[in-house]
Design an enzyme around this catalytic site. Sequence first.
Site, mmCIF file in Angstrom:
data_model
loop_
_atom_site.group_PDB
_atom_site.id
_atom_site.type_symbol
_atom_site.label_atom_id
_atom_site.label_comp_id
_atom_site.label_asym_id
_atom_site.label_seq_id
_atom_site.Cartn_x
_atom_site.Cartn_y
_atom_site.Cartn_z
ATOM 1 C CE LYS A 201 179.575 107.200 56.622
ATOM 2 N NZ LYS A 201 180.388 106.258 57.393
ATOM 3 C CE LYS A 261 182.297 110.159 57.016
ATOM 4 N NZ LYS A 261 182.462 108.786 57.353
HETATM 5 C C1 PBG Z 1 182.945 103.896 57.770
HETATM 6 C C2 PBG Z 1 183.472 105.264 57.789
HETATM 7 C C3 PBG Z 1 183.810 105.989 56.647
HETATM 8 C C4 PBG Z 1 184.363 107.180 57.103
HETATM 9 C C5 PBG Z 1 184.338 107.172 58.493
HETATM 10 N N1 PBG Z 1 183.780 105.968 58.909
HETATM 11 C C6 PBG Z 1 183.730 105.647 55.213
HETATM 12 C C7 PBG Z 1 182.514 105.095 54.637
HETATM 13 O O1 PBG Z 1 181.423 105.203 55.199
HETATM 14 O O2 PBG Z 1 182.619 104.516 53.571
HETATM 15 C C8 PBG Z 1 184.889 108.245 56.196
HETATM 16 C C9 PBG Z 1 185.991 109.059 56.707
HETATM 17 C C10 PBG Z 1 186.690 109.870 55.684
HETATM 18 O O3 PBG Z 1 186.437 109.789 54.464
HETATM 19 O O4 PBG Z 1 187.549 110.635 56.113
HETATM 20 N N2 PBG Z 1 181.893 103.568 58.510
#
Ligand code: PBG
Length: 336
Positions: A201, A261
């Site tokens: 991520k 992601k």
């Molecule tokens: C938080 C989380 C995020 C997303 C999913 N879980 C955002 C982040 O890490 O700041 C992003 C999902 C999206 O942008 O659609 N743990």
Amino acid sequence: MNYTGRYPASRPRRLRQADWVRRLVREHRLSADDLIWAMVVHEGSEPEVAVASMPGAPRYSVAAAAKAAKHAAKLGIPAIAVFPHIDPAKKDAAGTEALNQDGLVCRVVRAMKEAAPEVGIMVDVALDPFTDHGHDGLLKDGRILNDETVKVLTEQALIQVKAGADIVAPSDMMDGRVSAIRAALDEAGHQDALIMSYAAKYASGFYGPYRDAIGSGKLGTGSVENPGDKRTYQMDLANSDEALREVAMDIAEGADMVMVKPGIAYLDIVARVKDAFGLPTFAFQVSGEYAMIKAASANGWIDEERVMLETLTAFKRAGADGIITYFAPRAAEALA
Ligand code: PBG
């Protein structure tokens, strides 16, 4: 090695001359089976609350989410990933509300499993929807505490599984959280609860609309209490080998499925991860990707349905087994 002939004996266009032959030689196919519906839920009773930056992907009430789960079943969508918008009054620095067994997440999981038991329910394990600073972990003197956070996440995951969640998806990027969660689940007799780790991520600008949707927009003040971004735990977007190390560790710790992601700008990572490990590999088409397609099509600059299906198919071509996307119901309808 592909055998390639020479013009004029070989004419690649012959295989493209009509729909029937294009279908016949198509290498990858997108279907509703590939989709996980990303869905934001809220605590109020209004069935749908619009999110300005995410047209067509509102926050659903618990009752509306249960209905949506039935709709997902009808559309053949195998699973839904739920993200909570928590009442700001319930947020604190420690994200205490994450451990509320009657909190929004647990209530929505129960309601969805009751309405549509055949649909898999996935929940995020992370503290950001629950903390007043918007970070995924506990903060001390402007630093995110790893091991202390993992302890809380482990409890959070256990509570979610007890409420009926089928998949827990740690999205926090703390080190060691997968093994801690796996051990706690097993010890409590939940050997069948699945873990999909947000293994690779990245710290990304594509999460903006999501932070509007769940109301964690405060992140970014840059103060000591609230360092401005998530770069000390989410990955540096310039790195690729590091993604393989992260995935390898999560697999060793017990992840059943791994995720990359964001999505479309990270297809090279999806391809490398799938090639290297062969584990079920998912890509998250995140909020900013969704918003970009919606905005351009609202302006008449691109054809929404065509680009939606193009991007989703591109994930499959890169090697993804499935895609987490806010487009899931629209895509399933288009594919039906
Ligand atoms: C938080 C989380 C995020 C997303 C999913 N879980 C955002 C982040 O890490 O700041 C992003 C999902 C999206 O942008 O659609 N743990």
